[in-house]
Design a protein around this motif. Sequence first.
Motif, PDB file in Angstrom:
ATOM      1  N   ALA A  18      28.021  56.473 -77.418  1.00 43.42           N
ATOM      2  CA  ALA A  18      26.917  55.724 -77.511  1.00 43.42           C
ATOM      3  C   ALA A  18      25.696  56.200 -76.662  1.00 43.42           C
ATOM      4  O   ALA A  18      25.752  56.712 -75.648  1.00 43.42           O
ATOM      5  N   LEU A  19      24.439  55.935 -77.011  1.00 42.93           N
ATOM      6  CA  LEU A  19      23.239  56.247 -76.378  1.00 42.93           C
ATOM      7  C   LEU A  19      22.488  54.895 -76.118  1.00 42.93           C
ATOM      8  O   LEU A  19      22.041  54.197 -76.944  1.00 42.93           O
ATOM      9  N   VAL A  20      22.444  54.779 -74.833  1.00 39.77           N
ATOM     10  CA  VAL A  20      21.928  53.472 -74.307  1.00 39.77           C
ATOM     11  C   VAL A  20      20.378  53.455 -73.759  1.00 39.77           C
ATOM     12  O   VAL A  20      20.368  54.471 -73.012  1.00 39.77           O
ATOM     13  N   LEU A  21      19.582  52.577 -74.140  1.00 38.15           N
ATOM     14  CA  LEU A  21      18.285  52.522 -73.521  1.00 38.15           C
ATOM     15  C   LEU A  21      17.999  51.456 -72.712  1.00 38.15           C
ATOM     16  O   LEU A  21      18.137  50.396 -72.927  1.00 38.15           O
ATOM     17  N   PRO A  22      18.071  51.678 -71.128  1.00 39.17           N
ATOM     18  CA  PRO A  22      18.088  50.757 -70.318  1.00 39.17           C
ATOM     19  C   PRO A  22      16.669  50.286 -70.045  1.00 39.17           C
ATOM     20  O   PRO A  22      15.820  51.162 -69.757  1.00 39.17           O
ATOM     21  N   VAL A  23      16.005  49.161 -70.191  1.00 38.34           N
ATOM     22  CA  VAL A  23      14.767  48.538 -70.115  1.00 38.34           C
ATOM     23  C   VAL A  23      14.988  47.395 -69.110  1.00 38.34           C
ATOM     24  O   VAL A  23      14.266  46.371 -69.167  1.00 38.34           O
ATOM     25  N   GLY A  28      13.872  43.644 -60.900  1.00 37.57           N
ATOM     26  CA  GLY A  28      13.661  43.948 -59.345  1.00 37.57           C
ATOM     27  C   GLY A  28      11.840  44.004 -59.052  1.00 37.57           C
ATOM     28  O   GLY A  28      11.647  44.381 -58.006  1.00 37.57           O
ATOM     29  N   GLY A  29      11.081  43.796 -60.115  1.00 35.67           N
ATOM     30  CA  GLY A  29       9.619  43.922 -59.793  1.00 35.67           C
ATOM     31  C   GLY A  29       9.061  44.940 -60.861  1.00 35.67           C
ATOM     32  O   GLY A  29       9.706  45.350 -61.615  1.00 35.67           O
ATOM     33  N   SER A  30       8.005  45.233 -60.646  1.00 38.09           N
ATOM     34  CA  SER A  30       7.060  46.088 -61.610  1.00 38.09           C
ATOM     35  C   SER A  30       7.468  47.540 -61.277  1.00 38.09           C
ATOM     36  O   SER A  30       7.860  47.825 -60.130  1.00 38.09           O
ATOM     37  N   LEU A  31       7.394  48.336 -62.266  1.00 34.05           N
ATOM     38  CA  LEU A  31       7.961  49.663 -62.359  1.00 34.05           C
ATOM     39  C   LEU A  31       7.130  50.484 -63.337  1.00 34.05           C
ATOM     40  O   LEU A  31       6.689  50.063 -64.453  1.00 34.05           O
ATOM     41  N   LYS A  32       6.412  51.541 -62.699  1.00 30.61           N
ATOM     42  CA  LYS A  32       5.703  52.244 -63.598  1.00 30.61           C
ATOM     43  C   LYS A  32       6.220  53.085 -64.961  1.00 30.61           C
ATOM     44  O   LYS A  32       7.551  53.322 -64.902  1.00 30.61           O
ATOM     45  N   GLY A  33       5.533  52.763 -65.760  1.00 29.01           N
ATOM     46  CA  GLY A  33       6.106  53.160 -67.438  1.00 29.01           C
ATOM     47  C   GLY A  33       6.898  52.070 -67.969  1.00 29.01           C
ATOM     48  O   GLY A  33       7.135  51.834 -69.150  1.00 29.01           O
ATOM     49  N   LEU A  34       7.163  50.811 -67.168  1.00 29.53           N
ATOM     50  CA  LEU A  34       7.775  49.700 -67.742  1.00 29.53           C
ATOM     51  C   LEU A  34       6.840  48.583 -67.624  1.00 29.53           C
ATOM     52  O   LEU A  34       7.256  47.462 -67.390  1.00 29.53           O
ATOM     53  N   GLU A  35       5.446  48.579 -67.431  1.00 28.66           N
ATOM     54  CA  GLU A  35       4.696  47.688 -67.099  1.00 28.66           C
ATOM     55  C   GLU A  35       4.827  46.510 -68.315  1.00 28.66           C
ATOM     56  O   GLU A  35       4.667  45.281 -68.158  1.00 28.66           O
ATOM     57  N   ASP A  36       4.791  46.998 -69.576  1.00 30.49           N
ATOM     58  CA  ASP A  36       5.230  46.036 -70.710  1.00 30.49           C
ATOM     59  C   ASP A  36       6.482  46.553 -71.590  1.00 30.49           C
ATOM     60  O   ASP A  36       6.407  47.200 -72.366  1.00 30.49           O
TER      61      ASP A  36
END
Length: 266
Positions: A18-23, A28-36
């Motif tokens: 499996a290839l899993v994409l964790p988002v 844990g709070g804001s993170l660069k690249g995952l703002e949205d």
Amino acid sequence: MGKSLRLSRIFRKDTGNALVLPVDHGIGGSLKGLEDPVQTIKALQTSDIDAVLLNDGIAKQVEEAFYGRNAPGRMLNADVFSYDTTNDKLEHHVTFSPELAVRKGYDCMKFVLFWDRPAEERMRSISLLASIIEEADKWDMPVLIEPLASKPIEDPEEYKKVLTDANRVAYELGADILKVAYPGDNETLKDWVKKFNVPIILLGGGKTGTKEDLIKLVAEAVDVGVNGVAIGRNVWQRPVEEAKELLRNFADIIHQPRQRNGGFMR
């Protein structure tokens, strides 16, 4: 039967991988690249991804991404931790129950196990995970455990021992999937594959190295029998087209024809 069916929505039948994409990092709070994270999931949604690891609040907003015959599986991030630097104390709590995971159609629940902690904290986490695994078994809900060190460990041998012990504990508790950190060498990774007869997914960690380094890491992990990878920051902290290309490269490696190596397909 129910647990096997849910696992089949994560791991492909033909390869067992499996290839899993964790988002799920936003808990844990804001993170660069995952703002949205909603937009991230929509932008990176391709047939290369077998499952997405996310929090329930985000899952509600992207339900349409998981409709249909070839939709990716959904893995629920079901715990949260907070580190208090003033007294070196780690709090660890469950956020969602197996009953909720079943009612909402998730295919797996994910929990963390930190092992470089004082005995009292380790025992609390063991008790917490044992209880949740017992409850999840009643609902045929697979449990993924991610054994980790909470802080950097400079000594390579000590780091390997902490991770090996943590993986062993998670396996003994009854984890259906282990999501493991890279131990620093492929021989140790190969030894884990041999000793822990459950699917093993390699986590990606922080954004480091080049694309070539990542592809090499994934290829070597798959070669020793790891059942896939879960790479988040090293994917979605890149431009969208570059991230999608990287996912294609991972999928090609993970799902190349392979021979069965005993136990789970590896």
